[in-house]
Design a protein around this motif. Structure first.
Motif, PDB file in Angstrom:
ATOM      1  N   ALA A 262      10.797   4.715  -4.721  1.00 25.55           N
ATOM      2  CA  ALA A 262      11.837   5.164  -5.644  1.00 25.55           C
ATOM      3  C   ALA A 262      12.750   6.191  -4.979  1.00 25.55           C
ATOM      4  CB  ALA A 262      11.199   5.754  -6.903  1.00 25.55           C
ATOM      5  N   ALA A 263      12.161   7.144  -4.268  1.00 19.14           N
ATOM      6  CA  ALA A 263      12.954   8.204  -3.637  1.00 19.14           C
ATOM      7  C   ALA A 263      13.907   7.647  -2.588  1.00 19.14           C
ATOM      8  CB  ALA A 263      12.024   9.247  -3.014  1.00 19.14           C
ATOM      9  N   LEU A 264      13.464   6.652  -1.834  1.00 22.75           N
ATOM     10  CA  LEU A 264      14.350   6.038  -0.843  1.00 22.75           C
ATOM     11  C   LEU A 264      15.519   5.321  -1.505  1.00 22.75           C
ATOM     12  CD1 LEU A 264      11.801   4.542   1.716  1.00 22.75           C
ATOM     13  CD2 LEU A 264      13.207   6.586   1.999  1.00 22.75           C
TER      14      LEU A 264
ATOM     15  N   MET B  29       0.813  -1.216   0.000  1.00 21.13           N
ATOM     16  CA  MET B  29       0.000   0.000   0.000  1.00 21.13           C
ATOM     17  C   MET B  29       0.848   1.268   0.000  1.00 21.13           C
ATOM     18  SD  MET B  29      -2.936  -1.197  -0.294  1.00 21.13           S
ATOM     19  CE  MET B  29      -3.710   0.413  -0.297  1.00 21.13           C
ATOM     20  N   ASN B  30       2.181   1.136   0.126  1.00 15.42           N
ATOM     21  CA  ASN B  30       3.023   2.334   0.108  1.00 15.42           C
ATOM     22  C   ASN B  30       3.123   2.883  -1.313  1.00 15.42           C
ATOM     23  OD1 ASN B  30       4.967  -0.206   0.104  1.00 15.42           O
ATOM     24  ND2 ASN B  30       5.932   1.375  -1.141  1.00 15.42           N
TER      25      ASN B  30
ATOM     26  N   CYS C 111       7.437  13.674  -4.806  1.00 13.87           N
ATOM     27  CA  CYS C 111       7.822  13.919  -3.412  1.00 13.87           C
ATOM     28  C   CYS C 111       6.586  13.769  -2.525  1.00 13.87           C
ATOM     29  CB  CYS C 111       8.432  15.316  -3.267  1.00 13.87           C
ATOM     30  SG  CYS C 111       9.111  15.641  -1.632  1.00 13.87           S
ATOM     31  N   THR C 112       6.418  12.607  -1.932  1.00 15.25           N
ATOM     32  CA  THR C 112       5.248  12.348  -1.094  1.00 15.25           C
ATOM     33  C   THR C 112       5.418  13.021   0.271  1.00 15.25           C
ATOM     34  OG1 THR C 112       6.225  10.301  -0.251  1.00 15.25           O
ATOM     35  CG2 THR C 112       4.854  10.144  -2.241  1.00 15.25           C
ATOM     36  N   PRO C 113       4.310  13.303   0.975  1.00 15.59           N
ATOM     37  CA  PRO C 113       4.418  13.950   2.292  1.00 15.59           C
ATOM     38  C   PRO C 113       5.287  13.170   3.269  1.00 15.59           C
ATOM     39  CG  PRO C 113       2.155  14.029   1.510  1.00 15.59           C
ATOM     40  CD  PRO C 113       2.904  13.163   0.547  1.00 15.59           C
TER      41      PRO C 113
ATOM     42  N   LEU D 244      19.451  13.114   1.964  1.00 18.38           N
ATOM     43  CA  LEU D 244      19.942  14.443   1.593  1.00 18.38           C
ATOM     44  C   LEU D 244      21.134  14.335   0.646  1.00 18.38           C
ATOM     45  CD1 LEU D 244      19.663  16.337   5.011  1.00 18.38           C
ATOM     46  CD2 LEU D 244      18.243  16.655   2.969  1.00 18.38           C
ATOM     47  N   ALA D 245      22.017  13.367   0.897  1.00 12.24           N
ATOM     48  CA  ALA D 245      23.161  13.176   0.000  1.00 12.24           C
ATOM     49  C   ALA D 245      22.698  12.726  -1.380  1.00 12.24           C
ATOM     50  CB  ALA D 245      24.118  12.151   0.603  1.00 12.24           C
ATOM     51  N   ALA D 246      21.703  11.824  -1.426  1.00 12.55           N
ATOM     52  CA  ALA D 246      21.189  11.365  -2.719  1.00 12.55           C
ATOM     53  C   ALA D 246      20.487  12.497  -3.464  1.00 12.55           C
ATOM     54  CB  ALA D 246      20.230  10.201  -2.501  1.00 12.55           C
ATOM     55  N   LEU D 247      19.757  13.322  -2.755  1.00 13.33           N
ATOM     56  CA  LEU D 247      19.075  14.461  -3.376  1.00 13.33           C
ATOM     57  C   LEU D 247      20.085  15.455  -3.952  1.00 13.33           C
ATOM     58  CD1 LEU D 247      16.338  14.900  -0.648  1.00 13.33           C
ATOM     59  CD2 LEU D 247      15.820  14.665  -3.083  1.00 13.33           C
ATOM     60  N   GLU D 248      21.153  15.731  -3.194  1.00 13.33           N
ATOM     61  CA  GLU D 248      22.154  16.681  -3.677  1.00 13.33           C
ATOM     62  C   GLU D 248      22.883  16.138  -4.897  1.00 13.33           C
ATOM     63  OE1 GLU D 248      25.991  19.252  -2.033  1.00 13.33           O
ATOM     64  OE2 GLU D 248      24.736  18.114  -0.644  1.00 13.33           O
TER      65      GLU D 248
END
Length: 263
Positions: A177-179, A170-171, A188-190, A203-207
């Motif tokens: 994917a973001a994880l 149900m996730n 970008c889910t809440p 944060l490292a993956a996002l940067e």
């Protein structure tokens, strides 16, 4: 006169034109424990900790058994003991049950499927980036008009016969994917936004993604790399317009043989 002095219920019951047999049929029948004649399904449901009996005369259809399970666990006491809840498509999601499963209060602005997905994301994040990789997940066995939601380990999902993976997750796939370091447009889910701001790995993956590709729409709050300034286009002046004149070159003469210079 006997009928007029009778109670309204009996009078209505025996009034001409009333379907007495139909009224009897409308009485709720006792719910019996779910059963199946399929040994494979019986083992599967037992592995999920669900009360399903094996009976030779019972149905061998998966979704008929799921319907029986939904009716059986509509009883709150049974549902609480089995860590499940049954929900028809029009019924509101049980906020208190979900809050108890995730261990925190849930936002008031979320309802129904959005609330279920948010709770499932919180549980999935706890399993993927939390202290324990064996955290329980929010899974579901779905019927045509209702679903049975279960709090179970992800390892309890199995391929059963020709039905594929059961129960379903149900996730949100965007959270999953973001994880993993993949950031989708409007993905970008809440639950991920709340988690990522305090997670060094996220944060490292996002940067890194922002530096390489630029974060897509929906992830603006996580921009860490300055937006690249495009180089200005060089001004080459106004384009000259006019008539081009083509002057042909005379044909080249081949060199004279050396002996002819001496003749």
């Amino acid at each position: 006169m006997a009928i007029m002095n009778a109670s309204p219920t009996r009078a209505a019951l025996w009034a001409p034109g009333v379907d007495f047999a139909g009224r009897i049929r409308e009485k709720p029948r006792p719910v019996t424990p779910p059963s199946t004649s399929s040994r494979e399904f019986h083992v599967f449901f037992q592995s999920l900790g669900l009360n399903v009996e094996l009976h030779v005369d019972a149905t061998a259809e998966l979704f008929e058994t799921v319907d029986q399970l939904i009716a059986w666990y509509a009883d709150p006491a049974r549902a609480a003991e089995a860590k499940v809840f049954a929900l028809t498509k029009d019924a509101p999601a049980p906020r208190d049950v979900l809050a108890g499963w995730v261990g925190r209060a849930l936002p008031q602005g979320l309802e129904d499927y959005a609330l279920i997905s948010y709770a499932a994301d919180l549980l999935f994040i706890a399993g993927e980036h939390g202290a324990s990789g064996s955290a329980l997940q929010l899974l579901a066995l779905e019927s045509e008009d209702a679903s049975l939601y279960l709090l179970r380990p992800q390892s309890h999902r199995k391929q059963v016969g020709n039905e594929g993976w059961l129960p379903s997750t149900m996730n949100s796939p965007d959270t999953e994917a973001a994880l993993s370091g993949i950031f989708r447009f409007e993905g970008c889910t809440p639950a991920f936004a709340e988690h990522a701001k305090d997670c060094d790995a996220c944060l490292a993956a996002l940067e890194a993604w922002d530096s390489e590709h630029g974060l897509p729409e929906g992830f603006e709050r996580f921009h860490r790399v300055p937006v690249r300034v495009r180089k200005p286009v060089l001004d080459e002046g106004p384009v000259q317009e006019g008539v081009a004149i083509f002057i042909p070159r005379p044909p080249e003469q081949p060199p004279r043989p050396w002996w002819k210079f001496w003749g």
